[in-house]
Design a protein around this motif. Structure first.
Motif, mmCIF file in Angstrom:
data_model
loop_
_atom_site.group_PDB
_atom_site.id
_atom_site.type_symbol
_atom_site.label_atom_id
_atom_site.label_comp_id
_atom_site.label_asym_id
_atom_site.label_seq_id
_atom_site.Cartn_x
_atom_site.Cartn_y
_atom_site.Cartn_z
ATOM 1 N N MET A 1 -25.374 46.656 47.369
ATOM 2 C CA MET A 1 -26.584 46.651 48.208
ATOM 3 C C MET A 1 -27.782 47.037 47.353
ATOM 4 O O MET A 1 -27.844 48.137 46.804
ATOM 5 N N ASN A 2 -28.748 46.118 47.161
ATOM 6 C CA ASN A 2 -29.878 46.426 46.298
ATOM 7 C C ASN A 2 -30.918 47.296 46.997
ATOM 8 O O ASN A 2 -30.882 47.494 48.221
ATOM 9 N N GLY A 3 -31.878 47.791 46.200
ATOM 10 C CA GLY A 3 -32.862 48.725 46.723
ATOM 11 C C GLY A 3 -33.723 48.149 47.830
ATOM 12 O O GLY A 3 -34.011 48.823 48.819
ATOM 13 N N LYS A 4 -34.150 46.880 47.682
ATOM 14 C CA LYS A 4 -35.032 46.272 48.686
ATOM 15 C C LYS A 4 -34.331 46.132 50.028
ATOM 16 O O LYS A 4 -34.931 46.375 51.078
ATOM 17 N N LYS A 5 -33.064 45.740 49.998
ATOM 18 C CA LYS A 5 -32.320 45.598 51.246
ATOM 19 C C LYS A 5 -32.107 46.959 51.897
ATOM 20 O O LYS A 5 -32.193 47.096 53.129
ATOM 21 N N LEU A 6 -31.851 47.973 51.067
ATOM 22 C CA LEU A 6 -31.652 49.316 51.604
ATOM 23 C C LEU A 6 -32.940 49.846 52.229
ATOM 24 O O LEU A 6 -32.918 50.484 53.286
ATOM 25 N N ILE A 7 -34.079 49.570 51.598
ATOM 26 C CA ILE A 7 -35.363 49.967 52.167
ATOM 27 C C ILE A 7 -35.590 49.258 53.500
ATOM 28 O O ILE A 7 -36.074 49.846 54.468
ATOM 29 N N ALA A 8 -35.213 47.975 53.555
ATOM 30 C CA ALA A 8 -35.433 47.175 54.755
ATOM 31 C C ALA A 8 -34.698 47.715 55.973
ATOM 32 O O ALA A 8 -35.170 47.568 57.112
ATOM 33 N N VAL A 9 -33.537 48.342 55.765
ATOM 34 C CA VAL A 9 -32.799 48.909 56.907
ATOM 35 C C VAL A 9 -33.025 50.407 57.041
ATOM 36 O O VAL A 9 -33.003 50.960 58.159
ATOM 37 N N GLY A 10 -33.265 51.083 55.916
ATOM 38 C CA GLY A 10 -33.439 52.530 55.943
ATOM 39 C C GLY A 10 -34.793 52.959 56.464
ATOM 40 O O GLY A 10 -34.900 53.927 57.231
ATOM 41 N N LEU A 11 -35.842 52.241 56.072
ATOM 42 C CA LEU A 11 -37.184 52.606 56.507
ATOM 43 C C LEU A 11 -37.317 52.565 58.037
ATOM 44 O O LEU A 11 -37.857 53.504 58.632
ATOM 45 N N PRO A 12 -36.826 51.513 58.724
ATOM 46 C CA PRO A 12 -36.903 51.519 60.191
ATOM 47 C C PRO A 12 -36.114 52.654 60.840
ATOM 48 O O PRO A 12 -36.540 53.195 61.866
ATOM 49 N N MET A 13 -34.958 53.012 60.265
ATOM 50 C CA MET A 13 -34.175 54.110 60.834
ATOM 51 C C MET A 13 -34.931 55.428 60.718
ATOM 52 O O MET A 13 -34.965 56.230 61.672
ATOM 53 N N ILE A 14 -35.556 55.669 59.570
ATOM 54 C CA ILE A 14 -36.356 56.883 59.403
ATOM 55 C C ILE A 14 -37.570 56.846 60.331
ATOM 56 O O ILE A 14 -37.980 57.872 60.883
ATOM 57 N N ALA A 15 -38.127 55.657 60.531
ATOM 58 C CA ALA A 15 -39.250 55.508 61.454
ATOM 59 C C ALA A 15 -38.842 55.918 62.867
ATOM 60 O O ALA A 15 -39.596 56.582 63.584
ATOM 61 N N VAL A 16 -37.640 55.535 63.269
ATOM 62 C CA VAL A 16 -37.138 55.867 64.605
ATOM 63 C C VAL A 16 -36.816 57.347 64.721
ATOM 64 O O VAL A 16 -37.240 58.029 65.664
ATOM 65 N N TRP A 134 -39.791 55.214 49.432
ATOM 66 C CA TRP A 134 -40.169 54.200 50.417
ATOM 67 C C TRP A 134 -39.357 54.327 51.695
ATOM 68 O O TRP A 134 -39.873 54.113 52.794
ATOM 69 N N ILE A 135 -38.095 54.662 51.590
ATOM 70 C CA ILE A 135 -37.310 54.913 52.806
ATOM 71 C C ILE A 135 -37.918 56.087 53.568
ATOM 72 O O ILE A 135 -38.076 56.044 54.794
ATOM 73 N N ASN A 136 -38.276 57.126 52.841
ATOM 74 C CA ASN A 136 -38.875 58.309 53.441
ATOM 75 C C ASN A 136 -40.201 57.994 54.133
ATOM 76 O O ASN A 136 -40.570 58.635 55.123
ATOM 77 N N SER A 137 -40.925 56.990 53.641
ATOM 78 C CA SER A 137 -42.215 56.637 54.230
ATOM 79 C C SER A 137 -42.071 56.009 55.607
ATOM 80 O O SER A 137 -43.069 55.758 56.288
ATOM 81 N N GLY A 138 -40.835 55.765 56.028
ATOM 82 C CA GLY A 138 -40.619 55.283 57.388
ATOM 83 C C GLY A 138 -41.204 56.220 58.423
ATOM 84 O O GLY A 138 -41.578 55.795 59.529
ATOM 85 N N THR A 139 -41.307 57.499 58.075
ATOM 86 C CA THR A 139 -41.931 58.472 58.975
ATOM 87 C C THR A 139 -43.337 58.023 59.349
ATOM 88 O O THR A 139 -43.756 58.124 60.510
ATOM 89 N N SER A 140 -44.087 57.539 58.363
ATOM 90 C CA SER A 140 -45.464 57.122 58.617
ATOM 91 C C SER A 140 -45.514 55.881 59.496
ATOM 92 O O SER A 140 -46.388 55.761 60.372
ATOM 93 N N ILE A 141 -44.584 54.945 59.286
ATOM 94 C CA ILE A 141 -44.534 53.745 60.119
ATOM 95 C C ILE A 141 -44.272 54.137 61.574
ATOM 96 O O ILE A 141 -44.934 53.655 62.503
ATOM 97 N N GLY A 142 -43.293 55.018 61.767
ATOM 98 C CA GLY A 142 -42.972 55.464 63.114
ATOM 99 C C GLY A 142 -44.120 56.206 63.762
ATOM 100 O O GLY A 142 -44.396 56.037 64.959
ATOM 101 N N THR A 143 -44.825 57.020 62.974
ATOM 102 C CA THR A 143 -45.953 57.777 63.507
ATOM 103 C C THR A 143 -47.080 56.857 63.935
ATOM 104 O O THR A 143 -47.657 57.012 65.018
ATOM 105 N N ALA A 144 -47.410 55.882 63.082
ATOM 106 C CA ALA A 144 -48.468 54.923 63.417
ATOM 107 C C ALA A 144 -48.094 54.114 64.652
ATOM 108 O O ALA A 144 -48.933 53.852 65.522
ATOM 109 N N PHE A 145 -46.831 53.736 64.730
ATOM 110 C CA PHE A 145 -46.375 52.937 65.865
ATOM 111 C C PHE A 145 -46.469 53.721 67.168
ATOM 112 O O PHE A 145 -46.928 53.205 68.190
ATOM 113 N N THR A 146 -46.042 54.987 67.130
ATOM 114 C CA THR A 146 -46.119 55.799 68.346
ATOM 115 C C THR A 146 -47.561 55.976 68.786
ATOM 116 O O THR A 146 -47.866 55.950 69.988
ATOM 117 N N GLY A 147 -48.454 56.120 67.811
ATOM 118 C CA GLY A 147 -49.870 56.256 68.140
ATOM 119 C C GLY A 147 -50.423 55.009 68.799
ATOM 120 O O GLY A 147 -51.172 55.081 69.781
#
Length: 374
Positions: A1-16, A134-147
């Motif tokens: 599993m490469n880094g980009k694919k892991l970011i693609a699934v990990g970032l949304p989970m951290i966002a949630v 970048w996975i950790n930055s999912g927090t910011s995506i989730g925060t912006a989305f909730t706002g």
């Protein structure tokens, strides 16, 4: 599993788990209070339940990393998020709300360490810092989305949390199908850490604890403070959380910054900016220009700072990456739990201005700590 694919699934989970399940409480608090009528001390205590749950879950994730596959732990994270968000949506009093906040908070502790384990075994070394950041930055995506959702849903906070729960279901399904099914944890040695590593982690532990105390006030009460200021335009309060989240995307560059300028510089810059954001909020709350600047500084520096803690922790606990991420995040959450309780008391007694100035001072004091990179 490469880094980009892991970011693609990990970032949304951290966002949630972080953005929707944990930090959304501070965003939705004004609307929840409109229904449940809680005073600041009760609101602060309920906020602390999320951090306490996080601490318990992250301990389980670290200890269980040698026995349970990262994928299995992430499934638990998704389920606790779904259940917690659903309970929040139907809560009729502070007790039920607290239960939902607690269960949703468990998901954050379950979600972070497994990704660190997967990154350590599936991603080439030179890309691991960037991938973790970048996975950790999912927090910011989730925060912006909730706002953004809160702006369009206005005060329909129950419906908002039901939407969050449905999103959590979709993200869990994606992770269930995409993540490696084998037990990566079995590749590790039996001992998760060494005595030398714990001795080297003292400054990391203290820094994480006091940073958590410092920033908890902002996560819990900043938006409630802004929307109740008479001289602040309504749109600033409405978009406050979105600005925090969007600015947090800059935090995804932490890994790249560290690779170029070093861990010590990254730590000091992030802490200085993070503390300054609280100082601005407490000192110049009615200044519209600084009102925009504060959430931008906070969002970018908070996500950046957590990226720094990840790299710092993994550099200390080299034997077990889940400990490297788990230990600083555990102490960060403990600090936030204590800070949320104290913040509610201070806000009730002395007001929000005093609260945010005090939080900034604690933050500046953590500049005395210095990451050890060897």
């Amino acid at each position: 599993m490469n880094g980009k694919k892991l970011i693609a699934v990990g970032l949304p989970m951290i966002a949630v788990t972080y953005g929707l399940s944990r930090f959304s409480y501070g965003l939705m608090l004004p609307y929840i209070n409109g229904t449940l009528h809680m005073d600041p001390s009760v609101s602060g205590f309920i906020s602390s339940l999320s951090y306490i749950a996080y601490c318990l879950a992250i301990i389980f994730a670290m200890i269980g990393s040698n026995k349970i596959s990262p994928r299995s732990i992430l499934i638990i994270a998704g389920l606790s998020s779904i259940i917690g968000l659903s309970i929040i949506a139907i809560s009729t009093n502070a007790a039920v709300l607290g239960l939902g906040i607690f269960l949703a908070g468990l998901s954050t502790g379950f979600s972070s360490p497994p990704y660190a384990d997967i990154v350590s075994t599936e991603v080439e070394i030179k890309l691991q810092n960037q991938t973790n950041s970048w996975i950790n930055s999912g927090t910011s995506i989730g925060t912006a989305f909730t706002g953004a959702i809160a702006i369009f849903m206005v005060d329909s906070w129950r419906e908002t949390y039901l939407i969050f729960a449905l999103i959590a279901v979709l993200v869990l399904i994606v992770n269930y199908k995409a993540l490696p099914k084998h037990n990566i944890a079995k590749k590790k040695i039996a001992v998760g850490f060494t005595k030398k590593e714990w001795l080297r982690s003292v400054q990391l532990i203290l820094a994480s604890l006091f940073i958590g105390i410092s920033c908890s006030a902002y996560w819990t009460f900043s938006r409630d403070f802004m929307i109740n200021l008479e001289n602040v335009p309504p749109y600033l309060g409405e978009w406050f959380w979105v600005m925090i989240g969007v600015a947090g995307l800059l935090g995804g560059t932490a890994g790249v910054f560290i690779n170029h300028f070093g861990l010590v510089s990254a730590y000091r810059i992030s802490i200085f900016i993070l503390s300054t954001s609280s100082l601005i909020l407490g000192t110049f709350p009615d200044n519209n220009i600084l009102g925009f600047l504060s959430p931008i500084l906070f969002g970018s520096s908070y996500i950046f700072m957590t990226g720094v803690l990840i790299v710092w922790g993994i550099s200390v606990f080299k034997v077990n990456p889940s400990f490297g991420l788990g230990v600083p995040f555990l102490l960060l959450a403990l600090g936030q739990a204590a800070g949320a309780i104290f913040s509610g008391q201070i806000a009730g007694l002395s007001g929000y201005d005093t609260l945010f100035v005090s939080a900034s001072i604690i933050g500046y004091l953590t500049l005395a700590f210095k990451p050890r990179v060897n």
